[in-house]
Each structure stands twice: as C-alpha cells, then as structure tokens.
Design an enzyme around this catalytic site. Sequence first.
Site, short mmCIF file in Angstrom:
data_model
loop_
_atom_site.label_atom_id
_atom_site.label_comp_id
_atom_site.label_asym_id
_atom_site.label_seq_id
_atom_site.Cartn_x
_atom_site.Cartn_y
_atom_site.Cartn_z
N ASP A 34 0.86 -1.18 0.00
CA ASP A 34 0.00 0.00 0.00
C ASP A 34 0.91 1.23 0.00
OD1 ASP A 34 -3.27 0.20 0.88
OD2 ASP A 34 -2.12 2.06 0.93
N ASP A 54 4.22 3.33 -3.88
CA ASP A 54 3.18 4.03 -4.62
C ASP A 54 3.06 3.39 -6.00
OD1 ASP A 54 1.53 5.66 -6.07
OD2 ASP A 54 2.36 7.53 -5.29
N GLY A 79 -13.52 6.25 -2.57
CA GLY A 79 -14.32 6.42 -1.36
C GLY A 79 -15.79 6.38 -1.71
N TYR A 149 -14.70 8.40 -11.46
CA TYR A 149 -14.41 7.08 -10.88
C TYR A 149 -14.92 5.93 -11.77
CZ TYR A 149 -14.80 3.30 -7.37
OH TYR A 149 -14.72 2.11 -6.68
N ASN A 178 -21.25 -1.89 -3.42
CA ASN A 178 -20.98 -1.28 -2.10
C ASN A 178 -20.68 -2.30 -0.99
OD1 ASN A 178 -20.98 0.51 0.11
ND2 ASN A 178 -22.34 1.90 -1.00
N GLU A 191 -15.89 7.72 3.71
CA GLU A 191 -16.76 6.65 4.18
C GLU A 191 -17.99 6.50 3.30
OE1 GLU A 191 -15.99 9.43 5.65
OE2 GLU A 191 -17.76 10.42 6.46
P1 NAD Z 1 -9.72 1.47 0.46
O1 NAD Z 1 -9.62 2.91 0.13
O2 NAD Z 1 -9.99 1.08 1.87
O3 NAD Z 1 -8.41 0.70 -0.02
C1 NAD Z 1 -7.70 1.05 -1.17
C2 NAD Z 1 -6.25 1.14 -0.79
O4 NAD Z 1 -5.47 1.44 -1.95
C3 NAD Z 1 -5.96 2.25 0.22
O5 NAD Z 1 -5.39 1.73 1.40
C4 NAD Z 1 -5.01 3.17 -0.51
O6 NAD Z 1 -4.01 3.75 0.31
C5 NAD Z 1 -4.41 2.23 -1.54
N1 NAD Z 1 -3.84 2.96 -2.66
C6 NAD Z 1 -4.39 4.00 -3.33
N2 NAD Z 1 -3.54 4.44 -4.25
C7 NAD Z 1 -2.44 3.66 -4.17
C8 NAD Z 1 -1.22 3.65 -4.85
N3 NAD Z 1 -0.95 4.55 -5.82
N4 NAD Z 1 -0.30 2.73 -4.52
C9 NAD Z 1 -0.54 1.84 -3.52
N5 NAD Z 1 -1.68 1.81 -2.83
C10 NAD Z 1 -2.62 2.72 -3.15
O7 NAD Z 1 -10.83 0.88 -0.51
P2 NAD Z 1 -11.52 -0.55 -0.52
O8 NAD Z 1 -12.93 -0.35 -0.10
O9 NAD Z 1 -10.68 -1.53 0.17
O10 NAD Z 1 -11.54 -0.85 -2.09
C11 NAD Z 1 -10.63 -1.75 -2.71
C12 NAD Z 1 -10.91 -1.81 -4.20
O11 NAD Z 1 -12.26 -2.21 -4.43
C13 NAD Z 1 -10.74 -0.47 -4.93
O12 NAD Z 1 -10.24 -0.69 -6.22
C14 NAD Z 1 -12.16 0.04 -5.03
O13 NAD Z 1 -12.33 0.95 -6.09
C15 NAD Z 1 -12.91 -1.26 -5.26
N6 NAD Z 1 -14.32 -1.15 -4.88
C16 NAD Z 1 -14.65 -0.99 -3.56
C17 NAD Z 1 -15.99 -0.87 -3.21
C18 NAD Z 1 -16.42 -0.70 -1.79
O14 NAD Z 1 -17.62 -0.53 -1.55
N7 NAD Z 1 -15.53 -0.74 -0.83
C19 NAD Z 1 -16.97 -0.92 -4.21
C20 NAD Z 1 -16.59 -1.05 -5.54
C21 NAD Z 1 -15.25 -1.19 -5.86
N1 GDD Z 2 -21.37 8.29 2.18
C1 GDD Z 2 -22.55 8.67 2.71
N2 GDD Z 2 -22.57 9.26 3.94
N3 GDD Z 2 -23.67 8.45 2.00
C2 GDD Z 2 -24.85 8.82 2.56
C3 GDD Z 2 -24.93 9.39 3.83
C4 GDD Z 2 -23.74 9.64 4.56
O1 GDD Z 2 -23.72 10.15 5.67
N4 GDD Z 2 -26.24 9.63 4.10
C5 GDD Z 2 -26.92 9.20 3.04
N5 GDD Z 2 -26.09 8.73 2.08
C6 GDD Z 2 -26.49 8.27 0.75
C7 GDD Z 2 -25.70 8.90 -0.39
O2 GDD Z 2 -26.19 10.20 -0.68
C8 GDD Z 2 -26.00 7.92 -1.51
O3 GDD Z 2 -27.21 8.25 -2.14
C9 GDD Z 2 -26.13 6.59 -0.77
O4 GDD Z 2 -26.23 6.89 0.63
C10 GDD Z 2 -24.94 5.66 -0.96
O5 GDD Z 2 -23.76 6.41 -0.77
P1 GDD Z 2 -22.30 5.75 -0.72
O6 GDD Z 2 -22.36 4.53 0.12
O7 GDD Z 2 -21.35 6.82 -0.30
O8 GDD Z 2 -21.96 5.43 -2.22
P2 GDD Z 2 -22.66 4.70 -3.48
O9 GDD Z 2 -23.41 3.48 -3.08
O10 GDD Z 2 -23.42 5.71 -4.24
O11 GDD Z 2 -21.37 4.29 -4.30
C11 GDD Z 2 -20.44 3.45 -3.62
O12 GDD Z 2 -20.53 2.14 -4.07
C12 GDD Z 2 -19.87 1.86 -5.28
C13 GDD Z 2 -20.11 0.41 -5.62
O13 GDD Z 2 -21.44 0.05 -5.55
C14 GDD Z 2 -19.07 4.09 -3.71
O14 GDD Z 2 -18.32 3.64 -2.60
C15 GDD Z 2 -18.30 3.74 -4.91
O15 GDD Z 2 -16.93 4.10 -4.70
C16 GDD Z 2 -18.41 2.23 -5.12
O16 GDD Z 2 -17.69 1.86 -6.28
#
Ligand code: NAD
Ligand code: GDD
Length: 341
Positions: A34, A54, A79, A149, A178, A191
């Site tokens: 990371d 990185d 995020g 994204y 998500n 978050e």
């Molecule tokens: P996260 O942000 O907790 O973890 C991602 C990690 O990648 C971080 O620790 C960050 O420091 C690291 N990173 C970023 N840029 C980097 C770089 N240049 N070199 C090395 N490390 C780097 O996110 P996550 O929730 O664990 O997501 C992991 C993967 O899954 C991501 O590709 C994300 O887009 C994908 N994803 C996650 C979700 C979700 O809901 N969590 C949904 C859809 C897709």
């Molecule tokens: N984050 C967040 N925080 N969202 C909130 C909140 C709050 O306090 N209150 C309500 N929401 C609503 C947001 O406005 C949005 O409509 C919904 O909850 C979901 O928000 P997120 O969880 O932030 O994201 P997402 O579901 O739209 O997209 C996420 O999921 C993708 C995969 O399904 C993102 O994390 C993306 O990065 C990810 O790829």
Amino acid sequence: MSKKVLVCGAGGFIGGHLVEYLRKQGFGDIRAIDRKPFDEWYQIHDYAESDILDLQHRDACYQAMRDVDIVYNLAADMGGMGFIENNKALCMLSVLINTHLLEAAKDEGVGRFFYASSACVYNASKQDEVDNPGLAEADAYPAMPEDGYGWEKLFSERMCRHFREDFGIEARVARFHNVYGPHGTFEGGREKAPAAICRKVIDAKLSGSGEIEIWGDGEQTRSFMYIDDCTKGTHDILNSDILDPINLGSEEMVSINGLVDIVEDIAGVTLKRNYKLDAPKGVRGRNSDNTMIRELMGWEPSVSLREGMEKTYRWIYDQVADRYPGRGTVRAAVGSETLVS
Ligand code: NAD
Ligand code: GDD
C-alpha cells in the site's frame, strides 16, 4: 501452497481482509503493498511481507511484482459518494496503477490477475428509479458510467480484457457493489453509507443529541455486500474461468431510510432525521442482478444486511466509544440497555 500472492491496496479495507482470507486458504507467501504509512493501514498481518510503495509509478509495480504468481489489484484512490463526486481527477489517476501493474504482470509472467471494478461502471440511465430490478452485466454498455471514478473502472476493465486477448494475461474482473464491514473507513470523507450511518447513529446515541443528518431524501436505494462475501467471491472469481466482468454484490436492496431503521434498531434508539438534499447522492437506485454469478459459480453473496450491520456497528462503536468518557465505556454496546450513563 508455494505460490506467491501480491495484494495491492492491502492497507485498505478489502485488501486487509483479503490477506487474512488468503492465509486461511493456505497461502503462506503473501506480499502486501500500500502507499499509506503503516500506522494508517486498517490491518497489518505479521505473516505477510508488507511494504509501502506508490503503485502509480511503473518502477514500483515492477518491484512489487518480483517473483509473484498471483496478483489482486485492490489499490485505488476511492471512497463513497462524498469523495468520488468531488475528486474526479484523483479517481481517474488510479488508471496508472492498473496500467503499470498489467504491464509488469505481462513482463514478469504472472499466472493470474484480479481487478476490482465497481457497480459505478453501470449506465446511469438504468439507475434513475428507486425500484431498480438489478443491474445485469450487459447494462454497462452503451457506456454512461459514474463520471470520473466509473470511467476509470470501465477503462481499466477494458484494459484487462485486451491484455488477456493480446498478451495472454489471465485477467479476471469483478464489479463490487458497495462493500461494508469492520476495519474500514467510517469517517474523514471517504466513508460509504453503511459505515457513515453507523457512526452518525453512535454519535447521536452517545452524545445524546437525538438527531442525525442523512444525505438526500433517504428514499434512494442500494444493495450492500458484507466483507466476508466479498473476499470469498474475489478469491473464487480469480480462480474461475469467467473471462468477462461479473457482478459481485448482494441482491438485498434497501432504501437509505431502511438502512437507518436497521442501525437504529441495533443501537436501540429512534432519532430525528434531518435530510440534507444538496449532499452528494449519486444514482437514485442501484441493485445487483446475480443471475450470472449464480449460473456460473453456483454461489452468490448471502450474508444478510442485518447480520453484517450488527458486526459493523459493533466495530465502529469500539472505535468511537472512548470519545465519550463515561458513556461509551461498555465495549460494543448494542441496544439501549448496555449504555452506561
Ligand atoms: P480502500 O480505500 O480502503 O483501499 C484502497 C487502498 O489502496 C488504500 O489503502 C489506498 O491507500 C491504496 N492505494 C491508493 N492508491 C495507491 C497507490 N498509488 N499505490 C498503492 N496503494 C494505493 O478501498 P476498498 O474499499 O478496500 O476498495 C478496494 C478496491 O475495491 C478499490 O479498487 C475500489 O475501487 C474497489 N471497490 C470498492 C468498493 C467498496 O464498496 N468498498 C466498491 C466497488 C469497488
Ligand atoms: N457516504 C454517505 N454518507 N452516504 C450517505 C450518507 C452519509 O452520511 N447519508 C446518506 N447517504 C447516501 C448517499 O447520498 C448515496 O445516495 C447513498 O447513501 C450511498 O452512498 P455511498 O455509500 O457513499 O456510495 P454509493 O453506493 O453511491 O457508491 C459506492 O458504491 C460503489 C459500488 O457500488 C461508492 O463507494 C463507490 O466508490 C463504489 O464503487
């Protein structure tokens, strides 16, 4: 098992859990990378070879890839809606990570390569209604993904495909919906809704404010996948013969108001809800269609939202409770009767 596995983004939420899952599957030789300093990693596993690099830089990707057989690329600048809506250029720069990792994997002769894509690749016009019947894999085209994204994810998916077709890289791609669970981001701006709602309900409970802020009108819908389903699905998809991107998500769709109902019930409180209509909202309705994963893998994510949210709530409670001396001293308080006042 003698194969060396590289987990990119191992200091993050899913990466940290995946390292542990792989160890339980018998992999003893795991490199965890990371770019964050170690004190910011959600989990550090002492059995893994952990390093800070990185991966946007080409040299770093070649260094990480040395002697590696299997790669999981979970590294991305990402995020929840609060981050991706306001940092589109940063999100798109993650294209450098996957591009350089693919090149290094090709040159180092890596056996398997996993790319973590997202439900954000889906065409926005198919997510205009709260009652979403589920996004099937074909719904990504014609392309109209989440600006920034989602475009990066769609492009990187495509790059995996062409590295497979042109250079024989055994690339596999899952579209995560998500993901939530313990050891993830719950504050600071990145978050996502499940962790954000837990944190806000806990703050309201422990501070005694009696109210929370919800982004949007609360009627918008999503499905949320518990982390254990994510790690299993990720590992199984990497080992499968599924060549095209496939959904990895839950079909249990819920409104954000419904999510708040669940967390309030876990916490044993009822709060006044203040809706912030100009906050980042993303698409109106999103759900996973799991027809393909059921057919091809005979499995789909199955941890219920209630069960997963209880575990997530407990973990976040433990992280924030000591901010309220005298009120949050009971570990992992669930339900009003455990509150110390
Ligand atoms: P996260 O942000 O907790 O973890 C991602 C990690 O990648 C971080 O620790 C960050 O420091 C690291 N990173 C970023 N840029 C980097 C770089 N240049 N070199 C090395 N490390 C780097 O996110 P996550 O929730 O664990 O997501 C992991 C993967 O899954 C991501 O590709 C994300 O887009 C994908 N994803 C996650 C979700 C979700 O809901 N969590 C949904 C859809 C897709
Ligand atoms: N984050 C967040 N925080 N969202 C909130 C909140 C709050 O306090 N209150 C309500 N929401 C609503 C947001 O406005 C949005 O409509 C919904 O909850 C979901 O928000 P997120 O969880 O932030 O994201 P997402 O579901 O739209 O997209 C996420 O999921 C993708 C995969 O399904 C993102 O994390 C993306 O990065 C990810 O790829």
